[in-house]
Design a protein around this motif. Structure first.
Motif, mmCIF file in Angstrom:
data_model
loop_
_atom_site.group_PDB
_atom_site.id
_atom_site.type_symbol
_atom_site.label_atom_id
_atom_site.label_comp_id
_atom_site.label_asym_id
_atom_site.label_seq_id
_atom_site.Cartn_x
_atom_site.Cartn_y
_atom_site.Cartn_z
ATOM 1 N N TYR A 18 -7.979 14.199 -0.109
ATOM 2 C CA TYR A 18 -8.283 13.809 -1.551
ATOM 3 C C TYR A 18 -7.403 12.709 -2.086
ATOM 4 O O TYR A 18 -7.775 12.383 -3.501
ATOM 5 C CB TYR A 18 -8.211 15.216 -2.135
ATOM 6 C CG TYR A 18 -9.066 16.160 -1.915
ATOM 7 C CD1 TYR A 18 -10.296 16.095 -2.170
ATOM 8 C CD2 TYR A 18 -9.029 17.365 -1.210
ATOM 9 C CE1 TYR A 18 -11.553 16.928 -1.962
ATOM 10 C CE2 TYR A 18 -9.800 18.392 -0.738
ATOM 11 C CZ TYR A 18 -11.335 18.040 -1.271
ATOM 12 O OH TYR A 18 -12.014 19.040 -1.096
ATOM 13 N N ASN A 54 -13.242 10.057 -2.469
ATOM 14 C CA ASN A 54 -13.895 11.301 -3.484
ATOM 15 C C ASN A 54 -14.923 12.039 -2.872
ATOM 16 O O ASN A 54 -14.890 13.049 -2.526
ATOM 17 C CB ASN A 54 -14.186 10.672 -4.888
ATOM 18 C CG ASN A 54 -15.104 11.236 -5.718
ATOM 19 O OD1 ASN A 54 -15.245 12.599 -5.486
ATOM 20 N ND2 ASN A 54 -15.521 10.527 -6.584
ATOM 21 N N TYR A 108 -12.700 12.850 -11.018
ATOM 22 C CA TYR A 108 -13.950 12.391 -10.458
ATOM 23 C C TYR A 108 -15.080 11.898 -11.563
ATOM 24 O O TYR A 108 -15.578 12.608 -12.124
ATOM 25 C CB TYR A 108 -14.568 13.070 -9.273
ATOM 26 C CG TYR A 108 -13.491 13.267 -8.234
ATOM 27 C CD1 TYR A 108 -13.025 12.313 -7.706
ATOM 28 C CD2 TYR A 108 -13.099 14.670 -8.081
ATOM 29 C CE1 TYR A 108 -11.883 12.326 -6.847
ATOM 30 C CE2 TYR A 108 -12.336 14.837 -7.252
ATOM 31 C CZ TYR A 108 -11.547 13.530 -6.491
ATOM 32 O OH TYR A 108 -10.804 13.876 -5.533
#
Lengths: 365, 251
Positions: free
Chosen positions: B29, B33, B250
């Protein structure tokens, strides 16, 4: 002998260029490892900067590596399951039609900018004309269903989507067409060109020529005797693919490190502050595309964040030029083409994208 | 000389193990993504690659054909070894340097999105409307910025309560009672990371070290920062916290 492969040359054939590059690379590896060890055991400003560099480097590498693995595996499968010169049958004889077909090959071999390089090299060995390969190499990272979908999601149906695809095809077509005039041995590395004429098996590392010969013989047996099991051929395809991977991974790794270095050192704020004039904005966005080296599958989402501050022409140039040429793909081209040709493969798309971006800024938007 | 035919499968296997352990340790992570499944598939691909070498090696060994014992006769150029050395760099650096997400150092040379009123209709974050509609939890920093940009009026948020998590960033532009509670947004991998943040007013801002993860509770108040009109989060409480497992937001 002036243009030998970057890293895989026998010592005796090395020219001074090759020796300089070898020394630079050794110095680079040495520096990176030493700084890595220092980072591990100390704290300080150097530490956090180098950690940032490593994070970006691994980010680019981990993002790209599945695509290179897939591209290499496809290359191995082509080698084993597609007969030599069979490509010629599918390609029109008319050079214009051939180059145009090359730009659309991305729909049959959906690969992004990392996977496209091993596939192109292998297709050359299967008799793909130079112009078609160049058009494929430049267009495929954009002209495929995944990127089509990504760009549509980001920009919707409109001038950016249509322009991206139309201009990518146009530039790839023009550059490909120019290569109709060139001879394979002027353009391709000796190892690619040699294989084209003599052996279908590329082993850039030259590390066990006798073994390759054996592999080559097997290949012929395969064609003569279909009794060799599909399973055996599958594993042989993977072995050839992994050889391709080892050959190209070094370019991807060095390219990712250069891109990460640029990202750590070059201030994007300065780059973006340079301006939004019709010419400068296009240059800035193209420079950004080259430096960032992000995947064509997602660059549309990044481009979105520049829509408010940059001209539409510059956004389009970013989306057309970036997938064709960036630091890591330019380095990977070196595993297929001679160095002078790689220079043209950077320069021509650069000039054409610039022209298109500036023209649109001045005349359309 | 060590046989290249054993070094290569070993490197491929190590590459696979490296990718796989990035996923299992959660460090993945910090790098990418979407497409984490692809990393797992690539790791599996490396194992297959390595096995394809081994299979050939065993085939050749069992063939007992003297012509196959050619490994020993070949001189390997130093460049071949250099190429292999380069392939070790990702996992060498990955294991040597402790995995860390991007932080304050990486903000320094990037444009920060503070949610300043741009005067332009925002085309950013086309999904913002949907996102706001589907809120299940509290709005994060990015959600707030999207709201600021859509409303285009910093004063519209005066008095609204907020609770956000991010890391501390300060530079010369910040007053002694100001810091930025920041996150990176990532759409694909860290190569496209760009920082976002809320300006926080907190009397003890100087005591917070850069990169410290904090949870900030407070209320918004329209203010000016560096000539831009932005909502400032006037903190009532700043709690030091652990870095979240997914440090990026994100897009």
């Amino acid at each position: 002998m002036a243009n030998k492969p970057l890293l895989a040359t026998p010592a005796r054939a090395l020219n001074s260029d090759g020796r300089i590059i070898t020394r630079l690379l050794i110095a680079l590896i040495f520096t990176v490892v030493v700084v890595g060890v220092i980072t591990r055991f100390t704290t300080g400003p150097l530490n956090s900067r180098f950690t940032t560099f490593v994070t970006i480097f691994l980010g680019i590498f981990i993002e790209a590596v599945p695509f290179l693995v897939a591209g290499s595996a496809v290359s191995g499968l082509i080698e084993v399951f597609v007969g030599p010169n069979s490509m010629a049958r599918f390609i029109p004889r008319n050079p214009f039609a051939a180059a145009f077909v090359g730009t659309l090959l991305g729909f049959t071999f959906p690969v992004c900018e990392c996977g496209v390089v091993p596939v192109t090299r292998r297709l050359y060995q299967k008799g793909l004309p130079l112009s078609v390969g160049v058009a494929f190499l430049l267009a495929a990272p954009v002209i495929n269903p995944i990127v089509l979908l990504g760009t549509y999601t980001a920009f919707g149906w409109g001038p950016v989507l249509v322009g991206r695809f139309a201009f990518t095809i146009l530039i790839a077509f023009i550059v490909g067409l120019l290569f109709t005039l060139a001879r394979p041995d002027e353009v391709l590395l000796p190892q690619t060109a040699d294989d084209l004429q003599v052996a279908p098996l590329s082993e850039a590392a030259h590390d066990h020529a006798g073994h390759d010969q054996a592999g080559h013989d097997h290949a012929h047996h395969d064609h003569e005797r279909p009794s060799v099991g599909v399973v055996d051929r599958f594993w042989r395809a993977l072995r050839i693919g992994s050889e391709d991977f080892m050959d190209m991974a070094r370019y991807l790794i060095i390219g990712s490190m250069l891109a990460a270095g640029m990202q750590t050192v070059v201030p994007q704020t300065t780059l973006l502050a340079l301006g939004s004039g019709p010419l400068i904005s296009v240059l800035v966005m193209m420079a950004l595309a080259f430096v960032l080296s992000i995947c064509s599958t997602v660059d549309a989402f990044l481009a979105l964040s520049f829509v408010n501050t940059f001209t539409t022409g510059s956004i389009l140039s970013f989306l057309v030029f970036g997938p064709m040429v960036d630091i890591k793909s330019a380095l990977m081209f070196l595993s297929v083409f001679r160095r002078r040709v790689v220079f043209y493969l950077i320069l021509l798309p650069f000039a054409l994208s610039l022209l298109i971006g500036v023209f649109l800024n001045l005349n359309v938007w | 000389m060590v046989s290249l035919r054993l070094v290569k499968p070993l490197l491929l296997l190590l590459m696979g193990v490296f990718l796989f352990t990035r996923v299992t340790s959660g460090a993945i992570y910090y790098y990418i993504n979407r497409f984490i499944m692809l990393t797992v598939l690539a790791a599996a691909g490396f194992v297959l690659f390595a096995y394809s070498y081994l299979r050939q090696y065993l085939d050749d060994a069992s063939a007992a054909d003297p012509h196959h014992h050619h490994d020993h006769h070949h001189h390997h150029a130093p460049q071949t070894w250099l190429g292999l050395l380069i392939v070790t760099l990702p996992f060498l650096l990955g294991w040597l340097v402790p995995a860390q997400p991007l932080g304050a150092v990486a903000i320094a040379n990037r444009e920060i999105n503070l949610g300043a009123a741009s005067g332009l209709p925002s085309l950013n974050a086309p999904n913002a409307d949907e996102m706001m509609g589907f809120f299940t939890g509290e709005p994060n920093i990015l959600d707030w910025l999207n709201q600021f940009q859509r409303s285009n009026n910093p004063a519209a948020f005066d008095g609204q309560e907020a609770r956000v998590i991010g890391f501390v960033y300060r530079d010369a532009r910040f007053g002694d009672d100001q810091f930025l509670v920041a996150r990176f947004t990532v759409s694909c991998c860290v190569a496209d990371a760009s920082p976002v943040g809320l300006l926080v007013r907190w009397p003890d801002a100087l005591e917070l070290p850069a990169d410290q993860w904090v949870e900030v509770h407070g209320r918004f108040e329209a203010a000016e920062f560096n000539g831009m009109a932005v909502p400032v989060l006037v903190a009532e409480q700043v709690i030091r916290t652990e870095q979240p497992a997914q440090p990026y937001l994100y897009l």
